[in-house]
Design an enzyme around this catalytic site. Sequence first.
Site, short mmCIF file in Angstrom:
data_model
loop_
_atom_site.label_atom_id
_atom_site.label_comp_id
_atom_site.label_asym_id
_atom_site.label_seq_id
_atom_site.Cartn_x
_atom_site.Cartn_y
_atom_site.Cartn_z
CD1 TRP A 198 -7.65 -1.03 -0.22
CD2 TRP A 198 -7.86 -0.35 -2.34
NE1 TRP A 198 -6.66 -0.10 -0.47
CE2 TRP A 198 -6.76 0.33 -1.76
CE3 TRP A 198 -8.20 -0.07 -3.67
CZ2 TRP A 198 -5.99 1.26 -2.47
CZ3 TRP A 198 -7.43 0.85 -4.37
CH2 TRP A 198 -6.36 1.51 -3.77
CG ASP A 201 -7.74 -6.71 -3.75
OD1 ASP A 201 -6.53 -7.02 -3.71
OD2 ASP A 201 -8.15 -5.53 -3.84
CE LYS A 237 -0.87 -1.82 -1.39
NZ LYS A 237 -2.11 -1.74 -2.12
C1 LIG Z 1 -3.13 -1.26 -2.82
C2 LIG Z 1 -4.39 -2.01 -3.02
C3 LIG Z 1 -5.09 -1.95 -4.23
C4 LIG Z 1 -4.69 -1.05 -5.37
O1 LIG Z 1 -3.56 -1.50 -5.97
P1 LIG Z 1 -3.01 -0.81 -7.32
O2 LIG Z 1 -1.91 -1.76 -7.66
O3 LIG Z 1 -2.52 0.55 -6.94
O4 LIG Z 1 -4.08 -0.76 -8.30
C5 LIG Z 1 -6.23 -2.71 -4.36
N1 LIG Z 1 -6.65 -3.50 -3.36
C6 LIG Z 1 -6.01 -3.57 -2.17
C7 LIG Z 1 -6.53 -4.46 -1.10
C8 LIG Z 1 -4.85 -2.83 -1.97
O5 LIG Z 1 -4.21 -2.91 -0.81
#
Ligand SMILES: *Cc1c(COP(=O)(O)O)cnc(C)c1O
Length: 359
Positions: free
Chosen positions: A101, A171, A195
Site C-alpha cells: 500500500w 494511511d 475495514k
Molecule cells: C484497503 C487499503 C487501501 C485501499 O483502499 P481503497 O478504499 O480500496 O482505495 C489503501 N491503503 C491501505 C492501508 C488499505 O488497507
Amino acid sequence: MRAYNFCAGPAALPTAVLEKAQRELLDWQGKGLSIMEMSHRSADYVAVAEKAEADLRQLMNIPENYKVLFLQGGASLQFSAIPLNLLGKNSKADYIHTGIWSEKALKEAQRYGDINVIEAGTQIDGKLGIKPQSEWALSEDAAYVHYADNETIGGLQFAGIPEVNAPLVSDLSSSILSAPLDVSKFGLIYAGAQKNIGPAGLTLVILRDDLLDQSRADIPSLLKYSAQAKNDSMVNTPATYSWYLAGLVFEWLKEQGGVEAIHQANLEKAKLLYGYIDSSDFYNNPIAPANRSIMNVPFTLADEALEKRFLKEAEQNNLLNLAGHRSVGGMRASIYNAVPLEGVQALINFMDAFVKANG
Ligand SMILES: *Cc1c(COP(=O)(O)O)cnc(C)c1O
C-alpha cells in the site's frame, strides 16, 4: 446464523449495527422513507452527518484545529489527492516504503512531484520488520512525510508514530480506531471506511487546518480539501448511506467503551492468535514481533498443498475469507474491531483440529 468473517475488506461489521440499520431501512425514524432516499441537504440527514462527525471527534479526541472530511474514491484516490493538495511549491515529499500500500501511494505521488523513497523494510532474525527511524534518510525540505501505519497485505505495522519535522501523513485504512492515537502528531490522516469504519464508498480524511490552502490551482474541485471543508464534505452528493452506517459504527464503538476499550480487546485477540501460531510448528507468521499487525495476521501452512483444504474446511466451520491477498498467497486472518474474541477462539480451535488431522 452469521459466520465469523476474517475478510481484509470490505470487512466484518458489528451485528448490532446491521440489525439497527435493518430496523431503520424502510422507515427511518418514522419519517416514512429510507435514509438512502433522503436529500443530503435535508435537516434530518445533515443532523445524522453531524452526529457521526461529533462522535468520531470524541472517539479519536480530534483537536479543534482539524477538519474531518467524509469523501469518496477510497484511500486510493487520496494517493493522488494528497500530493495535489500538499506538495506546494517545492514539490518534494518523503515516502516511507514498507509494503504494497505504501508503494501504491508513492507511485501515484511520483506523477506530481519529486518523491524521496525511503526503503524501511528490513530483515530481523529472518522475519520482516521496519528499520528504526534513525536509519531513514529523511529530506530537509519535504512538504510532508507519508507512511502507511498498517500494511494490510503484509500484516506489518509501525510500533509507534514517527517523529518528523515536516507534516506527517498516514494511511490508516486498516488501523484507524483500533488503538488510541495522538491526532495532534499528524498533518493528515486518511482511511477507506471498509475495514474498521463502515461500508465501502466512504473515505475519511482528517487534516490540520493550516494544510487546507496549499493545493495546486488545477486540482479537480472534488479533490480540493479547502472546498470540501468549506462545504461540509458536500461539494457534490456524498456517500449518504455509508456515512450514516459509519455513524452507527461510531455509536457502537462508544457503547463498547470507546477506543481504549476496543484496543484492549484487539490486543487480547492478537495475542491469542499470534501465541497459537508461535506455539505451532505447522503454522508460521513472517513478521518480526515488534512490527506485527494487531489487525491483519498473515500465516502460512507447513505444507502449501493443504491450503485449499484448509480454506474449504474453514468455510464449512463458518470461518470465512481466510485466503491471503492474491499477490502474496498463504492465509490471512483480519481481526478488525467488529471480529469478536469468540471468532478468534473458533479460528484457533479449527486451526488446531486441522493440524491434528493433517499435520
Ligand atoms: C484497503 C487499503 C487501501 C485501499 O483502499 P481503497 O478504499 O480500496 O482505495 C489503501 N491503503 C491501505 C492501508 C488499505 O488497507
